[in-house]
Motif scaffolding. Structure first.
Motif, PDB file in Angstrom:
ATOM      1  N   PHE A 431       0.848  -1.197   0.000  1.00 53.72           N
ATOM      2  CA  PHE A 431       0.000   0.000   0.000  1.00 53.72           C
ATOM      3  C   PHE A 431       0.877   1.238   0.000  1.00 53.72           C
ATOM      4  O   PHE A 431       2.013   1.234   0.485  1.00 53.72           O
ATOM      5  CB  PHE A 431      -0.962   0.023   1.202  1.00 53.72           C
ATOM      6  N   TRP A 435      -3.439   9.401  -0.901  1.00 54.05           N
ATOM      7  CA  TRP A 435      -4.717  10.038  -1.250  1.00 54.05           C
ATOM      8  C   TRP A 435      -5.537  10.297   0.006  1.00 54.05           C
ATOM      9  O   TRP A 435      -5.382   9.622   1.029  1.00 54.05           O
ATOM     10  CB  TRP A 435      -5.482   9.151  -2.228  1.00 54.05           C
ATOM     11  N   THR A 440      -6.649   3.152  -1.193  1.00 60.08           N
ATOM     12  CA  THR A 440      -5.217   3.200  -1.431  1.00 60.08           C
ATOM     13  C   THR A 440      -4.928   2.415  -2.705  1.00 60.08           C
ATOM     14  O   THR A 440      -5.857   1.955  -3.382  1.00 60.08           O
ATOM     15  CB  THR A 440      -4.422   2.645  -0.231  1.00 60.08           C
ATOM     16  N   LYS A 441      -3.657   2.257  -3.039  1.00 59.94           N
ATOM     17  CA  LYS A 441      -3.289   1.537  -4.251  1.00 59.94           C
ATOM     18  C   LYS A 441      -2.109   0.618  -3.971  1.00 59.94           C
ATOM     19  O   LYS A 441      -1.202   0.966  -3.204  1.00 59.94           O
ATOM     20  CB  LYS A 441      -2.922   2.511  -5.379  1.00 59.94           C
ATOM     21  N   VAL A 443       0.938  -1.455  -6.013  1.00 63.05           N
ATOM     22  CA  VAL A 443       1.668  -1.350  -7.276  1.00 63.05           C
ATOM     23  C   VAL A 443       2.791  -2.386  -7.284  1.00 63.05           C
ATOM     24  O   VAL A 443       3.473  -2.565  -6.271  1.00 63.05           O
ATOM     25  CB  VAL A 443       2.291   0.054  -7.481  1.00 63.05           C
ATOM     26  N   THR A 457      -0.836  -1.178 -11.376  1.00 58.99           N
ATOM     27  CA  THR A 457      -1.444  -0.536 -10.205  1.00 58.99           C
ATOM     28  C   THR A 457      -2.857  -1.059  -9.999  1.00 58.99           C
ATOM     29  O   THR A 457      -3.617  -1.205 -10.960  1.00 58.99           O
ATOM     30  CB  THR A 457      -1.491   0.991 -10.394  1.00 58.99           C
ATOM     31  N   ARG A 458      -3.197  -1.337  -8.739  1.00 59.12           N
ATOM     32  CA  ARG A 458      -4.541  -1.795  -8.402  1.00 59.12           C
ATOM     33  C   ARG A 458      -5.058  -0.976  -7.207  1.00 59.12           C
ATOM     34  O   ARG A 458      -4.476  -0.981  -6.138  1.00 59.12           O
ATOM     35  CB  ARG A 458      -4.531  -3.280  -8.037  1.00 59.12           C
ATOM     36  N   GLN A 459      -6.135  -0.223  -7.422  1.00 57.00           N
ATOM     37  CA  GLN A 459      -6.752   0.555  -6.347  1.00 57.00           C
ATOM     38  C   GLN A 459      -7.695  -0.334  -5.550  1.00 57.00           C
ATOM     39  O   GLN A 459      -8.369  -1.202  -6.108  1.00 57.00           O
ATOM     40  CB  GLN A 459      -7.520   1.737  -6.943  1.00 57.00           C
ATOM     41  N   TYR A 460      -7.736  -0.131  -4.224  1.00 56.73           N
ATOM     42  CA  TYR A 460      -8.706  -0.884  -3.421  1.00 56.73           C
ATOM     43  C   TYR A 460      -9.206  -0.018  -2.267  1.00 56.73           C
ATOM     44  O   TYR A 460      -8.515   0.900  -1.817  1.00 56.73           O
ATOM     45  CB  TYR A 460      -8.139  -2.211  -2.924  1.00 56.73           C
ATOM     46  N   VAL A 491      -6.789  -7.520  -3.452  1.00 53.18           N
ATOM     47  CA  VAL A 491      -6.089  -7.470  -4.740  1.00 53.18           C
ATOM     48  C   VAL A 491      -5.294  -8.759  -4.926  1.00 53.18           C
ATOM     49  O   VAL A 491      -4.775  -9.310  -3.954  1.00 53.18           O
ATOM     50  CB  VAL A 491      -5.124  -6.258  -4.785  1.00 53.18           C
TER      51      VAL A 491
END
Length: 541
Positions: A431, A435, A440-441, A443, A457-460, A491
Motif C-alpha cells: 500500500f 490520497w 489506497t493503491k 503497485v 497498479t490496483r486501487q482498493y 487485490v
C-alpha cells in the motif's frame, strides 16, 4: 560448508523435524529431461520435417488445439537436428509428463537454447517454462503452477541464445507425492499474437535435498556427515537420542553460513553402537521478537488453511531500532522531487526514525521552504530476505494532507535486470497512502526504474484508513500474491507480476505523489508521523 561428522560403529538414523527422510537419501543432480531422456533434445522422430504432436515421443499439445499441430521442425536448426516450435497462440503449448514424483526439498534447475522466429515481437514476447502439478496426477488435470520462468526478451535477433536458470524452485511438503509436469508456454504483451519462437536442448534436473548422510573413510573408521537444507540467516539445533523418546541437543545455534548453499553440515565424534539424530530449525534464530505472542496468527476474515509458523517479527517494544533486523536509511541525495506541491527535494534521515511507546515512529518534517525529511527502515540484504509466506503490518499512517505518504513494500535485489517479468525480482507496494479518501493503491514495479520500467497498479477501498491503526497483509505463494486490508482480500497479482526470488521489507514515509496537500503553507518543523505497531512474517508448514 561446515561439517558435523559422526563416527558410529553400527547404525546412524536421521530424522527431520519437518519431514522424514531415509538415512540412505542421496544428493547430487539427476536429469529428468535432457538429451534423449524424455526427448529433451526434440530429436525424435528423426524422419520428418513438420512433425505433429501425435508423432512426438513424450511431448503433447496441452493447449486449446489438437495433436495435429506442428510440434517440431528441422529448419532454423540449432545443431542440425529438430527443434521445438513454440507458438504464441493458446492453441499450441508443449506439455510433458516428467515421470518424476516430487519429494520434499527437491530443487529444480532448467536450461535451454532458443531464438525468435516468424512474427515474434522482439521487444515484448518471451518463452515461459512452467513447472506444475495437477489435481489427478495426469497432464490433463486441473493445473497448479509451482513456478514460471521467463526467457526474457530476445537479445540476439534471429540467433540462438542460451538460458540457464539454476535452482528455480524448492519443493515444499505440500508438493510432495505429486507428479511433476512441464509446459513450454509464451508471454506476450500483445493479445492474440501469432508469433513463433524455436527451442532446443531443453534440460530439467532435480537435486534432492533432505536430511541425509555422507560417509567418508578415515584411518579411525567411517565418518558420517549430517546434512540438511538450510535457510539463509537461520540457525539449527542437532539433537540426539538412543531410544527415540529422550532427545538431547548435540549442538545448538548452528548457522547457515553461506546464503548460496542449501545444504549444511557440522561435525563431532560418537562411539555408541546405535544413535538417532534429528534437526530442528530454531524458532527464534534471532529474528522472531520474543514479545510476539506465541499464538499470533495472520489477521484474516477467511483463513487460508495454512499452518502458519512465525519466521520474523518486530513488536517495537524497545527504545531503539533493532539493527540486527533493520537498516535505518539515510538518503545520499534527494529522491524524486514533487514539484506540484513545492517539494524540490526530500530525504530519508536517521533522525526521523525512533522507537517509543511500543511503536516504530517515522517522523515527517519540513526543513526549509521546499525540502522534506522523513524516515524509512529496511531489512536489506544481510538483514532479512525471504521468499513466500504471509507478511503483515499494523500501522497508523501519517497525515496525507501534509503531502506525505506511508508505505509498506518489498523489493528484490535483481528487480533492475530487464527481463519483461518480475519473476527475477520486483518492487511490491502493498500500500501507498497518497490520497485523502478511504482508498489506497497497490503497485508492482518490474524491470528497474529506467526507460524499461513497467508497473501494474490496483486501487482498493480501505474504510477507516485515516482514523487509526489498520492491518495490511500480503499472502505470497509461488502462484500468486493476495493483498489484504483488515483481514479482507482486496487485490491479486499473478504471472509476470509475481516475484519468485527473495525480497526484503521496507517501512517508509515519503513525499507524496497523490492528492496535493498543505506542505507549502505549513511552518518549518515537524509535520506528522506514521506509527507502526508490529511487523510479522509467517511461513506455511
Amino acid at each position: 560448508m561446515f561439517s558435523l561428522s559422526h563416527r558410529l560403529a553400527a547404525t546412524l538414523v536421521i530424522l527431520s523435524s519437518l519431514a522424514l527422510f531415509a538415512s540412505n537419501a542421496k544428493g547430487g543432480e539427476r536429469i529428468l529431461v535432457g538429451g534423449d531422456l524424455n526427448n529433451g533434445n526434440f530429436n525424435a522422430p528423426a524422419s520428418e520435417n513438420n512433425i505433429p504432436f501425435w508423432m512426438v515421443p513424450g511431448w503433447e499439445n496441452i493447449g486449446t488445439g489438437d495433436q495435429n499441430s506442428v510440434a517440431l521442425r528441422i529448419d532454423e536448426s540449432y545443431d542440425g537436428t529438430h527443434n521445438a516450435v513454440i507458438a504464441g497462440q493458446a492453441a499450441r503449448t508443449h506439455g510433458l509428463d516428467t515421470g518424476h514424483t516430487i519429494q520434499t526439498g527437491d530443487i529444480y534447475s532448467l536450461s535451454y537454447v532458443w531464438r525468435d522466429s516468424f512474427q515474434w515481437v522482439e521487444e515484448e514476447d518471451q518463452i515461459v517454462v512452467r513447472l506444475f502439478t495437477t489435481s489427478d496426477d495426469t497432464i490433463t488435470g486441473e493445473r497448479s503452477h509451482l513456478v514460471s520462468m521467463s526467457s526474457g526478451i530476445s537479445s540476439l535477433s534471429r540467433a540462438y541464445e542460451y538460458v540457464n536458470q539454476p535452482k528455480v524452485y524448492m519443493a515444499s511438503t505440500a508438493d510432495a507425492g505429486k507428479r511433476l509436469f512441464v509446459a513450454l508456454d509464451t508471454f506476450t504483451a500483445t493479445p492474440n499474437t501469432t508469433g513463433f519462437a524455436r527451442m532446443d536442448n531443453f534440460k530439467l534436473s532435480v537435486e534432492p535435498y533432505g536430511v541425509h548422510l555422507q560417509k567418508t573413510e578415515t584411518d579411525e573408521g567411517p565418518a558420517w556427515s549430517v546434512q540438511w537444507p538450510a535457510v539463509p540467516d537461520r540457525h539449527y539445533t542437532l539433537l540426539r537420542s538412543t531410544d527415540l523418546e529422550n532427545w538431547s541437543p548435540v549442538r545448538s545455534h548452528i548457522p547457515a553460513e553461506d546464503r548460496t548453499v542449501l545444504g549444511h553440515a557440522t561435525t563431532m565424534t560418537e562411539n555408541e553402537d546405535r544413535a538417532f539424530y534429528k534437526v530442528r530449525r530454531e524458532v527464534n534464530s534471532g529474528l522472531v521478537d520474543p514479545e510476539t505472542p506465541a499464538d499470533a496468527q495472520p489477521f484474516l476474515v477467511t483463513p487460508t488453511g495454512d499452518n502458519w509458523v512465525l519466521d520474523f517479527s518486530d513488536e517495537f517494544n524497545g527504545t531503539e531500532v533493532d539493527l540486527t533486523k533493520w537498516q535505518i536509511d539515510d538518503s545520499p541525495r534527494s529522491r524524486d522531487p514533487r514539484w506540484s506541491r513545492g517539494i524540490h527535494q526530500w530525504f530519508w534521515r536517521p533522525r526521523n526514525v525512533s522507537v517509543a511507546d511500543g511503536h516504530l515512529i517515522l517522523d515527517v518534517e519540513k526543513t526549509n521552504s521546499n525540502t522534506m525529511a522523513t524516515g524509512a527502515i529496511s531489512s536489506r540484504p544481510g538483514k532479512y530476505e525471504t521468499t513466500f509466506g504471509f507478511f503483515e503490518v499494523r500501522v497508523k499512517i501519517a497525515d496525507t494532507t501534509k503531502d506525505t505518504h506511508t508505505a509498506f513494500w518489498l523489493q528484490g535485489k535483481n528487480m533492475g535486470v530487464v527481463t519483461g517479468s518480475g519473476n527475477n525480482g520486483a518492487e511490491v507496494d502493498v500500500f501507498e497512502s497518497a490520497w485523502f479518501g478511504d482508498f489506497t493503491k497497490a503497485v508492482v514495479h518490474i524491470d528497474g526504474y529506467g526507460a524499461d520500467r513497467r508497473a501494474r497498479t490496483r486501487q482498493y477501498d480501505t474504510p477507516g484508513l485515516h482514523d487509526g491503526f489498520n492491518v495490511f497483509g500480503l499472502h505470497w505463494t509461488p502462484n500468486e500474491m493476495r493483498i489484504y486490508y483488515n483481514g479482507v482480500h482486496k487485490v491479486t497479482y499473478t504471472g509476470r507480476w509475481l516475484p519468485l526470488v527473495p525480497e526484503w521489507l521496507w517501512l517508509s514515509n515519503g513525499a507524496s505523489f497523490g492528492d496535493i496537500g498543505t506542505f507549502q503553507d505549513e511552518p518549518i518543523g515537524w509535520l506528522t508521523s506514521s506509527k507502526w505497531d508490529y511487523v510479522r512474517v509467517w511461513k506455511s508448514r
